[in-house]
Scaffold this motif. Sequence first.
Motif, PDB file in Angstrom:
ATOM      1  N   LEU A 132       1.647 103.029   2.950  1.00 35.58           N
ATOM      2  CA  LEU A 132       1.301 103.654   4.220  1.00 35.58           C
ATOM      3  C   LEU A 132       0.687 105.018   3.985  1.00 35.58           C
ATOM      4  N   VAL A 133      -0.290 105.343   4.798  1.00 38.54           N
ATOM      5  CA  VAL A 133      -0.876 106.669   4.818  1.00 38.54           C
ATOM      6  C   VAL A 133      -0.564 107.225   6.192  1.00 38.54           C
ATOM      7  N   ALA A 134      -0.140 108.472   6.276  1.00 37.60           N
ATOM      8  CA  ALA A 134       0.239 109.044   7.564  1.00 37.60           C
ATOM      9  C   ALA A 134      -0.449 110.382   7.785  1.00 37.60           C
ATOM     10  N   LEU A 135      -0.811 110.629   9.030  1.00 35.87           N
ATOM     11  CA  LEU A 135      -1.374 111.902   9.455  1.00 35.87           C
ATOM     12  C   LEU A 135      -0.486 112.409  10.591  1.00 35.87           C
ATOM     13  N   THR A 136       0.161 113.550  10.403  1.00 38.79           N
ATOM     14  CA  THR A 136       1.054 114.108  11.418  1.00 38.79           C
ATOM     15  C   THR A 136       0.285 115.066  12.313  1.00 38.79           C
ATOM     16  N   VAL A 137       0.448 114.882  13.614  1.00 39.13           N
ATOM     17  CA  VAL A 137      -0.200 115.749  14.603  1.00 39.13           C
ATOM     18  C   VAL A 137       0.902 116.464  15.365  1.00 39.13           C
TER      19      VAL A 137
END
Length: 141
Positions: A132-137
Amino acid sequence: MKTTPTASLRRSAATLTLLFAATLLAGCSSSDDEGASAESGTSSGVTAESPFSSELSGPTEAESGDRLVLTLTNSGRLPDAYQVAVEPSGAATLERTEFRLGPGESVRFAVDVERTPFVVRLKSIGGGLPELVALTVGSAD
């Protein structure tokens, strides 16, 4: 000696299978370099020499009502398919949730923000690595 059509087909299939396996093994060589992560993006952590690698980038701050545009890039050497999701559910709405990209191809997609913080998760669904690749906003406050 006469070769039957069935035997010829079997030999051809075996040859293609060996060529495919050799291609995959050649692409899985190890390296000490890791994929780079930018402040506003993340990568799968797989080297660029890997057949499967991806990057997800975009803004990391937003407010309710904002529309963000994120970019997904297939940075691997082979085509792959991806699925994008938001956690927690309902924190944002995605314009699209599935993508198919060739090597080096990118796609931009919109994310409508309902509330922050949230995480945009990306995973390979097309045979690539299931990492998984995640981008936190988060909030712009």
